[in-house]
Design a protein around this motif. Structure first.
Motif, PDB file in Angstrom:
ATOM      1  N   ARG A  79      12.628  -4.056   4.768  1.00  0.00           N
ATOM      2  CA  ARG A  79      11.637  -4.812   5.534  1.00  0.00           C
ATOM      3  C   ARG A  79      10.567  -5.405   4.619  1.00  0.00           C
ATOM      4  O   ARG A  79      10.137  -6.540   4.813  1.00  0.00           O
ATOM      5  CB  ARG A  79      10.996  -3.918   6.590  1.00  0.00           C
ATOM      6  CG  ARG A  79      11.866  -3.680   7.817  1.00  0.00           C
ATOM      7  CD  ARG A  79      11.222  -2.703   8.763  1.00  0.00           C
ATOM      8  NE  ARG A  79      11.989  -2.547   9.995  1.00  0.00           N
ATOM      9  CZ  ARG A  79      11.913  -1.486  10.783  1.00  0.00           C
ATOM     10  NH1 ARG A  79      11.107  -0.474  10.458  1.00  0.00           N
ATOM     11  NH2 ARG A  79      12.637  -1.432  11.892  1.00  0.00           N
ATOM     12  N   ALA A  80      10.159  -4.638   3.632  1.00  0.00           N
ATOM     13  CA  ALA A  80       9.142  -5.130   2.704  1.00  0.00           C
ATOM     14  C   ALA A  80       9.639  -6.347   1.930  1.00  0.00           C
ATOM     15  O   ALA A  80       8.834  -7.196   1.522  1.00  0.00           O
ATOM     16  CB  ALA A  80       8.735  -4.016   1.733  1.00  0.00           C
ATOM     17  N   LYS A  81      10.939  -6.433   1.733  1.00  0.00           N
ATOM     18  CA  LYS A  81      11.542  -7.555   1.010  1.00  0.00           C
ATOM     19  C   LYS A  81      12.133  -8.603   1.949  1.00  0.00           C
ATOM     20  O   LYS A  81      12.753  -9.565   1.494  1.00  0.00           O
ATOM     21  CB  LYS A  81      12.646  -7.037   0.072  1.00  0.00           C
ATOM     22  CG  LYS A  81      12.147  -6.079  -1.000  1.00  0.00           C
ATOM     23  CD  LYS A  81      11.136  -6.734  -1.922  1.00  0.00           C
ATOM     24  CE  LYS A  81      10.690  -5.787  -3.022  1.00  0.00           C
ATOM     25  NZ  LYS A  81       9.675  -6.402  -3.918  1.00  0.00           N
ATOM     26  N   ASP A  82      11.954  -8.417   3.261  1.00  0.00           N
ATOM     27  CA  ASP A  82      12.463  -9.348   4.274  1.00  0.00           C
ATOM     28  C   ASP A  82      13.982  -9.499   4.174  1.00  0.00           C
ATOM     29  O   ASP A  82      14.517 -10.612   4.257  1.00  0.00           O
ATOM     30  CB  ASP A  82      11.770 -10.714   4.153  1.00  0.00           C
ATOM     31  CG  ASP A  82      11.890 -11.544   5.426  1.00  0.00           C
ATOM     32  OD1 ASP A  82      12.037 -10.938   6.506  1.00  0.00           O
ATOM     33  OD2 ASP A  82      11.859 -12.787   5.337  1.00  0.00           O
ATOM     34  N   GLY A 133      14.436  -6.331  12.128  1.00  0.00           N
ATOM     35  CA  GLY A 133      15.213  -6.508  10.911  1.00  0.00           C
ATOM     36  C   GLY A 133      16.541  -5.798  10.883  1.00  0.00           C
ATOM     37  O   GLY A 133      17.140  -5.647   9.808  1.00  0.00           O
ATOM     38  N   VAL A 134      17.050  -5.356  12.041  1.00  0.00           N
ATOM     39  CA  VAL A 134      18.310  -4.621  12.091  1.00  0.00           C
ATOM     40  C   VAL A 134      19.342  -5.398  12.909  1.00  0.00           C
ATOM     41  O   VAL A 134      19.049  -5.865  14.010  1.00  0.00           O
ATOM     42  CB  VAL A 134      18.119  -3.219  12.702  1.00  0.00           C
ATOM     43  CG1 VAL A 134      19.468  -2.499  12.860  1.00  0.00           C
ATOM     44  CG2 VAL A 134      17.180  -2.388  11.823  1.00  0.00           C
ATOM     45  N   MET A 150      19.149  -1.351  -4.688  1.00  0.00           N
ATOM     46  CA  MET A 150      18.514  -2.564  -4.171  1.00  0.00           C
ATOM     47  C   MET A 150      17.400  -3.027  -5.090  1.00  0.00           C
ATOM     48  O   MET A 150      17.250  -4.232  -5.348  1.00  0.00           O
ATOM     49  CB  MET A 150      17.974  -2.321  -2.759  1.00  0.00           C
ATOM     50  CG  MET A 150      19.037  -2.222  -1.677  1.00  0.00           C
ATOM     51  SD  MET A 150      20.046  -3.725  -1.506  1.00  0.00           S
ATOM     52  CE  MET A 150      18.789  -4.946  -1.133  1.00  0.00           C
ATOM     53  N   LYS A 151      16.607  -2.108  -5.590  1.00  0.00           N
ATOM     54  CA  LYS A 151      15.533  -2.471  -6.514  1.00  0.00           C
ATOM     55  C   LYS A 151      16.098  -3.136  -7.764  1.00  0.00           C
ATOM     56  O   LYS A 151      15.548  -4.127  -8.261  1.00  0.00           O
ATOM     57  CB  LYS A 151      14.711  -1.233  -6.887  1.00  0.00           C
ATOM     58  CG  LYS A 151      13.797  -0.747  -5.793  1.00  0.00           C
ATOM     59  CD  LYS A 151      12.991   0.470  -6.251  1.00  0.00           C
ATOM     60  CE  LYS A 151      12.022   0.924  -5.179  1.00  0.00           C
ATOM     61  NZ  LYS A 151      11.252   2.121  -5.614  1.00  0.00           N
ATOM     62  N   SER A 152      17.192  -2.585  -8.275  1.00  0.00           N
ATOM     63  CA  SER A 152      17.814  -3.183  -9.463  1.00  0.00           C
ATOM     64  C   SER A 152      18.271  -4.608  -9.177  1.00  0.00           C
ATOM     65  O   SER A 152      18.049  -5.522  -9.974  1.00  0.00           O
ATOM     66  CB  SER A 152      19.006  -2.341  -9.919  1.00  0.00           C
ATOM     67  OG  SER A 152      18.596  -1.068 -10.354  1.00  0.00           O
ATOM     68  N   ALA A 153      18.914  -4.797  -8.025  1.00  0.00           N
ATOM     69  CA  ALA A 153      19.438  -6.121  -7.682  1.00  0.00           C
ATOM     70  C   ALA A 153      18.321  -7.114  -7.395  1.00  0.00           C
ATOM     71  O   ALA A 153      18.343  -8.251  -7.880  1.00  0.00           O
ATOM     72  CB  ALA A 153      20.360  -6.016  -6.467  1.00  0.00           C
ATOM     73  N   VAL A 154      17.342  -6.701  -6.625  1.00  0.00           N
ATOM     74  CA  VAL A 154      16.301  -7.623  -6.154  1.00  0.00           C
ATOM     75  C   VAL A 154      15.187  -7.811  -7.169  1.00  0.00           C
ATOM     76  O   VAL A 154      14.757  -8.940  -7.440  1.00  0.00           O
ATOM     77  CB  VAL A 154      15.723  -7.110  -4.809  1.00  0.00           C
ATOM     78  CG1 VAL A 154      14.544  -7.965  -4.363  1.00  0.00           C
ATOM     79  CG2 VAL A 154      16.804  -7.093  -3.734  1.00  0.00           C
TER      80      VAL A 154
END
Length: 272
Positions: free
Chosen positions: A174-177, A221-222, A142-146
């Motif tokens: 959640r931190a990235k919404d 967020g789920v 996710m970090k790579s993508a975002v």
């Protein structure tokens, strides 16, 4: 139906999962779910049931514009041409001119993430998809993508239920919404004998499965996409939305083992 806002879309928090449904039974399940009030339908090219889903959509009285439809591209097709061919095939089978959400079903070790999401961005520009997302992505992926690529990820769909801890991933999302969409939210039917869950269910006059679903819906967020072929099961899942858990219920559920993963294919990425 409560929704989660993501990338300009409103995603219903409870959807219908269709894995291992097929043919006429799949079509009927989709039609029944829509008649009950479901507006979020999830499928994938790998499920080999997009034709059944499309048939159910076609006979439903619910307008296509009111349905949030998700499908996914398999990890063998994560090239520019492969993604386009896969989506063309999915749209033809689903009998629709677009999907609301298009996901990378599983990451591949040699995938070019930049090319993947550039291709999906082009598909979005063409109106073939409304948003792009991921499934089975770890925090590092996710970090790579975002963060590195800047991909506008609309959700990450992963296994999540009362017996699997996803707190690290959920905290990042959640931190990235970014919503987390839980698949296998009922533990593939394996939760009926969990003593703690049974006790909470008896307290609320519900089933353990309903409590497991209420626990997910209790979290910010789920969203969740339980598979339910029978009308009774679909209605039971909707009724779970009416259950309000208290702190004691949450404490009992928190004490359950949290290391049970039911979906772990050989090609899955190493978990966080």
């Amino acid at each position: 139906m409560e929704t989660l806002s993501t990338r300009g879309l409103e995603m219903p928090r409870l959807g219908l999962g269709t894995y291992r449904m097929a043919g006429e039974a799949c079509a009927q399940a989709v039609e029944h779910a829509l008649s009950l009030g479901y507006r979020h339908i999830d499928t994938a090219e790998m499920y080999e049931n997009e034709e059944g889903v499309g048939a159910g959509l076609a006979v439903s009285s619910v307008p296509r514009a009111d349905i949030f439809l998700t499908t996914k591209v398999w990890h063998d097709h994560l090239t520019r041409d492969g993604i386009r061919r896969a989506l063309d095939g999915s749209l033809e089978k689903l009998k629709t001119d677009h999907v609301d959400l298009y996901l990378v079903h599983w990451p591949a070790p040699d995938m070019d993430m930049g090319e993947i999401f550039e291709t999906m961005a082009a598909l979005k520009e063409e109106g073939l998809i409304k948003a792009m997302g991921a499934a089975n992505f770890t925090v590092d992926l996710m970090k790579s993508a975002v963060e590195e690529i800047g991909a506008p990820i609309a959700c990450n769909q992963v296994e999540y239920h009362v017996k699997l801890d996803q707190s690290k991933l959920l905290g990042y999302l959640r931190a990235k919404d970014i919503p987390l969409v839980a698949y296998v939210p009922l533990g593939q039917g394996r939760l009926a004998d969990e003593d703690g869950l049974v006790a909470v269910a008896e307290k609320h006059g519900a089933s353990p499965a309903q409590i497991a679903l209420a626990w997910l819906m209790d979290q910010d967020g789920v969203a969740a996409i339980p598979k339910a072929g029978r009308l009774e099961s679909q209605q039971a899942n909707l009724d779970a939305l009416k259950i309000t858990l208290d702190d004691e219920d949450r404490k009992v559920i928190a004490a359950l083992p949290k290391d049970q993963r039911y979906v772990d294919p050989s090609f899955a990425p190493d978990c966080d």
